[in-house]
Design an enzyme around this catalytic site. Structure first.
Site, PDB file in Angstrom:
ATOM      1  N   GLN A  18       4.225   3.002  64.612  1.00 34.49           N
ATOM      2  CA  GLN A  18       3.043   2.605  64.060  1.00 34.49           C
ATOM      3  C   GLN A  18       1.759   2.994  63.398  1.00 34.49           C
ATOM      4  OE1 GLN A  18       3.627  -1.524  63.329  1.00 34.49           O
ATOM      5  NE2 GLN A  18       4.735  -1.370  64.886  1.00 34.49           N
ATOM      6  N   LEU A  22       8.630  13.170  75.634  1.00 36.60           N
ATOM      7  CA  LEU A  22       7.420  12.065  77.160  1.00 36.60           C
ATOM      8  C   LEU A  22       8.688  11.927  78.303  1.00 36.60           C
ATOM      9  CD1 LEU A  22       5.258   9.946  75.398  1.00 36.60           C
ATOM     10  CD2 LEU A  22       4.775  11.796  76.030  1.00 36.60           C
ATOM     11  N   THR A  39      -0.684  -3.180  76.173  1.00 43.08           N
ATOM     12  CA  THR A  39      -0.177  -4.566  75.770  1.00 43.08           C
ATOM     13  C   THR A  39      -0.733  -5.851  76.015  1.00 43.08           C
ATOM     14  OG1 THR A  39       1.966  -5.648  75.070  1.00 43.08           O
ATOM     15  CG2 THR A  39       2.172  -4.059  77.435  1.00 43.08           C
ATOM     16  N   TYR A  90       9.415  -3.869  79.910  1.00 43.24           N
ATOM     17  CA  TYR A  90       8.451  -3.274  78.513  1.00 43.24           C
ATOM     18  C   TYR A  90       7.362  -3.460  79.957  1.00 43.24           C
ATOM     19  CZ  TYR A  90       5.113  -2.938  75.122  1.00 43.24           C
ATOM     20  OH  TYR A  90       4.203  -2.411  74.677  1.00 43.24           O
ATOM     21  N   LYS A  93       4.715  -0.671  81.092  1.00 44.82           N
ATOM     22  CA  LYS A  93       2.963  -0.237  79.901  1.00 44.82           C
ATOM     23  C   LYS A  93       2.157  -0.774  81.669  1.00 44.82           C
ATOM     24  CE  LYS A  93       2.137   0.742  77.241  1.00 44.82           C
ATOM     25  NZ  LYS A  93       2.001   1.460  75.694  1.00 44.82           N
ATOM     26  N   TRP A  95       0.877  -7.549  69.014  1.00 43.17           N
ATOM     27  CA  TRP A  95       1.519  -7.978  67.605  1.00 43.17           C
ATOM     28  C   TRP A  95       1.048  -6.716  66.381  1.00 43.17           C
ATOM     29  CZ3 TRP A  95       2.244 -14.313  67.089  1.00 43.17           C
ATOM     30  CH2 TRP A  95       2.148 -14.351  68.220  1.00 43.17           C
TER      31      TRP A  95
HETATM   32  N1  LIG Z   1       4.929  -2.652  68.334  1.00 42.14           N
HETATM   33  C1  LIG Z   1       3.982  -3.657  69.187  1.00 42.14           C
HETATM   34  O1  LIG Z   1       3.906  -4.623  68.846  1.00 42.14           O
HETATM   35  C2  LIG Z   1       2.617  -3.662  70.374  1.00 42.14           C
HETATM   36  C3  LIG Z   1       1.673  -4.616  71.607  1.00 42.14           C
HETATM   37  C4  LIG Z   1       1.298  -4.568  71.968  1.00 42.14           C
HETATM   38  C5  LIG Z   1       0.941  -3.293  72.246  1.00 42.14           C
HETATM   39  N2  LIG Z   1       1.745  -2.071  71.567  1.00 42.14           N
HETATM   40  C6  LIG Z   1       1.610  -1.102  72.068  1.00 42.14           C
HETATM   41  O2  LIG Z   1       0.833  -0.267  71.121  1.00 42.14           O
HETATM   42  C7  LIG Z   1       1.086   1.378  71.059  1.00 42.14           C
HETATM   43  C8  LIG Z   1       1.542   1.744  69.677  1.00 42.14           C
HETATM   44  O3  LIG Z   1       2.951   1.217  69.517  1.00 42.14           O
HETATM   45  P1  LIG Z   1       3.528   1.620  68.050  1.00 42.14           P
HETATM   46  O4  LIG Z   1       3.920  -0.240  67.861  1.00 42.14           O
HETATM   47  O5  LIG Z   1       3.047   1.959  66.974  1.00 42.14           O
HETATM   48  O6  LIG Z   1       5.406   2.136  68.712  1.00 42.14           O
HETATM   49  P2  LIG Z   1       6.551   2.487  67.335  1.00 42.14           P
HETATM   50  O7  LIG Z   1       5.670   2.297  66.200  1.00 42.14           O
HETATM   51  O8  LIG Z   1       7.119   1.728  68.352  1.00 42.14           O
HETATM   52  O9  LIG Z   1       6.483   3.680  68.206  1.00 42.14           O
HETATM   53  C9  LIG Z   1       6.026   5.193  69.136  1.00 42.14           C
HETATM   54  C10 LIG Z   1       6.077   6.108  68.905  1.00 42.14           C
HETATM   55  O10 LIG Z   1       6.470   6.521  70.169  1.00 42.14           O
HETATM   56  C11 LIG Z   1       7.653   8.005  70.174  1.00 42.14           C
HETATM   57  N3  LIG Z   1       7.864   8.329  71.420  1.00 42.14           N
HETATM   58  C12 LIG Z   1       9.424   7.357  71.651  1.00 42.14           C
HETATM   59  N4  LIG Z   1       9.438   7.831  72.374  1.00 42.14           N
HETATM   60  C13 LIG Z   1       9.312   9.323  72.405  1.00 42.14           C
HETATM   61  C14 LIG Z   1       9.798  10.382  73.632  1.00 42.14           C
HETATM   62  N5  LIG Z   1      10.244   9.890  74.394  1.00 42.14           N
HETATM   63  N6  LIG Z   1       8.657  11.132  73.714  1.00 42.14           N
HETATM   64  C15 LIG Z   1       8.065  11.551  72.753  1.00 42.14           C
HETATM   65  N7  LIG Z   1       7.666  10.427  71.716  1.00 42.14           N
HETATM   66  C16 LIG Z   1       8.418   8.780  71.765  1.00 42.14           C
HETATM   67  C17 LIG Z   1       7.982   7.464  68.934  1.00 42.14           C
HETATM   68  O11 LIG Z   1       8.532   8.179  68.063  1.00 42.14           O
HETATM   69  P3  LIG Z   1      10.414   9.459  68.129  1.00 42.14           P
HETATM   70  O12 LIG Z   1       9.560   8.831  66.589  1.00 42.14           O
HETATM   71  O13 LIG Z   1      10.781  10.267  67.744  1.00 42.14           O
HETATM   72  O14 LIG Z   1      10.910   8.085  68.744  1.00 42.14           O
HETATM   73  C18 LIG Z   1       6.578   7.265  68.098  1.00 42.14           C
HETATM   74  O15 LIG Z   1       6.703   7.974  67.747  1.00 42.14           O
HETATM   75  C19 LIG Z   1       1.598   1.357  72.079  1.00 42.14           C
HETATM   76  O16 LIG Z   1       1.633   1.636  73.158  1.00 42.14           O
HETATM   77  C20 LIG Z   1       2.848   0.470  72.834  1.00 42.14           C
HETATM   78  O17 LIG Z   1       3.242  -0.201  73.439  1.00 42.14           O
HETATM   79  C21 LIG Z   1       2.293  -2.118  70.854  1.00 42.14           C
END
Ligand SMILES: NC(=O)c1ccc[n+]([C@@H]2O[C@H](COP(=O)([O-])OP(=O)(O)OC[C@H]3O[C@@H](n4cnc5c(N)ncnc54)[C@H](OP(=O)(O)O)[C@@H]3O)[C@@H](O)[C@H]2O)c1
Length: 300
Positions: free
Chosen positions: A11, A42, A106, A130, A134, A155
């Site tokens: 995202q 990773l 997060t 999680y 983090k 979120w």
């Molecule tokens: N989503 C939430 O609600 C939320 C809330 C608070 C903070 N955050 C933080 O915000 C950041 C962005 O989150 P997001 O929602 O954009 O995450 P997301 O949509 O779940 O995307 C995760 C990304 O990480 C990649 N990834 C996962 N495992 C991997 C691996 N082993 N090697 C290489 N790439 C890998 C995925 O690639 P693949 O396509 O290869 O799987 C994908 O591109 C993160 O740090 C997350 O912890 C998110």
């Protein structure tokens, strides 16, 4: 500026890739990129090190993460490898080549027992795997001592991937009744806003980003303004969303968390105070409802 960017299928990574094009040369790396020499899993620390040494970026931005909060409870080692260990290796390599690092974390690093917004100084106490992984990633980066920014956000939603907004829109077509938790409070944040804030901060940096971050770097909360519950978020989605005709949904019902047990426990309150971001970079994200409205009406 050469920017090595992870997580471009996610995202936030997807939004960063398009937003950062105006700031520098973006080099996307990930598990499914077509160029084999940029395929970076990773969980493979040696690959992380090799690719960073080969590319020699000025800046590394790491939005990639293991984000399946409930699944992490049964895959703690995998979650720790991606969220805890990889950021440390990235930070070490960045330091080695004189690059800076931007990383995301997060609100789930907190236990949720406060009732005023968490500041960057507040004590962490993650309640699920999680959140623990983090937090380990944050700490690994800080220990390396590379010029860095860590943005804690919350979120996250968008029109891509897996998130609460898309789940609600799908369920509204499948079910007459949806029951949503009303006793967890936070700030829904559109991934585009996080990407744009990141770009705005980078645009404030003089030529040498590492010098800029040596001064202004560190941990920052970065979320939309305002607060709501998951129920409040769902209610706003259905009030603002336009395509009501194909909706089966008749009733949206607020329930307490105890009626919706999940493998991972979540903080009851995880609002983040964004004053430091505003003080140091003059940035305030719009209210969450305004962002949601913008996103839902993108095509209108
Ligand atoms: N989503 C939430 O609600 C939320 C809330 C608070 C903070 N955050 C933080 O915000 C950041 C962005 O989150 P997001 O929602 O954009 O995450 P997301 O949509 O779940 O995307 C995760 C990304 O990480 C990649 N990834 C996962 N495992 C991997 C691996 N082993 N090697 C290489 N790439 C890998 C995925 O690639 P693949 O396509 O290869 O799987 C994908 O591109 C993160 O740090 C997350 O912890 C998110």
């Amino acid at each position: 500026m050469r920017i090595l960017l992870t997580g471009v299928t996610g995202q936030l990574g997807w939004e960063l890739q398009r937003t950062l094009m105006t700031i520098g040369e973006v080099i996307p790396v990930g598990r499914s990129v077509s160029n084999p020499s940029l395929q970076m899993d990773l969980t493979q620390v040696d690959t992380i090190r090799r690719i960073i040494r080969e590319i020699k970026p000025d800046l590394i931005i790491n939005p990639a993460a293991y984000t399946a909060v409930d699944k992490a409870e049964t895959e703690p080692e995998l979650a720790m490898a991606i969220n805890g260990i990889a950021p440390g290796a990235i930070a070490e390599e960045a330091k080695r080549i004189g690059a800076a690092l931007i990383h995301y974390s997060t609100d789930y690093v907190f236990d949720g027992n406060k009732n005023t917004a968490y500041t960057e100084q507040d004590e962490t106490n993650p309640q699920n795997i999680y959140g623990k992984t983090k937090l380990a990633g944050e700490q690994a980066i800080a220990e390396v001592g590379v010029p860095h920014l860590i943005f804690r956000t919350s979120w996250v939603y968008s029109l891509r991937g897996k998130n609460f907004l898309l789940t609600m829109l799908r369920l509204a077509q499948e079910r007459e009744e949806i029951r949503v938790v009303d006793d967890q409070i936070g700030a829904p944040t559109w991934s585009r806003m996080i990407a744009e804030a990141t770009a705005q901060i980078l645009s404030q940096a003089p030529e040498n980003i590492s010098d800029f971050l040596a001064n202004k770097g560190g941990l920052y909360n970065l979320t939309a303004t305002g607060q709501t519950s998951w129920y409040g978020f769902a209610k706003a989605i259905f009030e603002l969303e336009d395509r009501k005709s194909d909706r089966k949904l008749q009733r949206l019902i607020a329930i307490p968390s105890k009626e919706y047990p999940t493998p991972a426990s979540r903080p009851a309150y995880s609002l983040l105070n964004t004053q430091k971001l505003s003080n140091n970079f003059g940035l305030v994200l719009p209210p969450w409802e305004r962002c949601l409205d913008l996103l839902l009406n993108l095509n209108n």
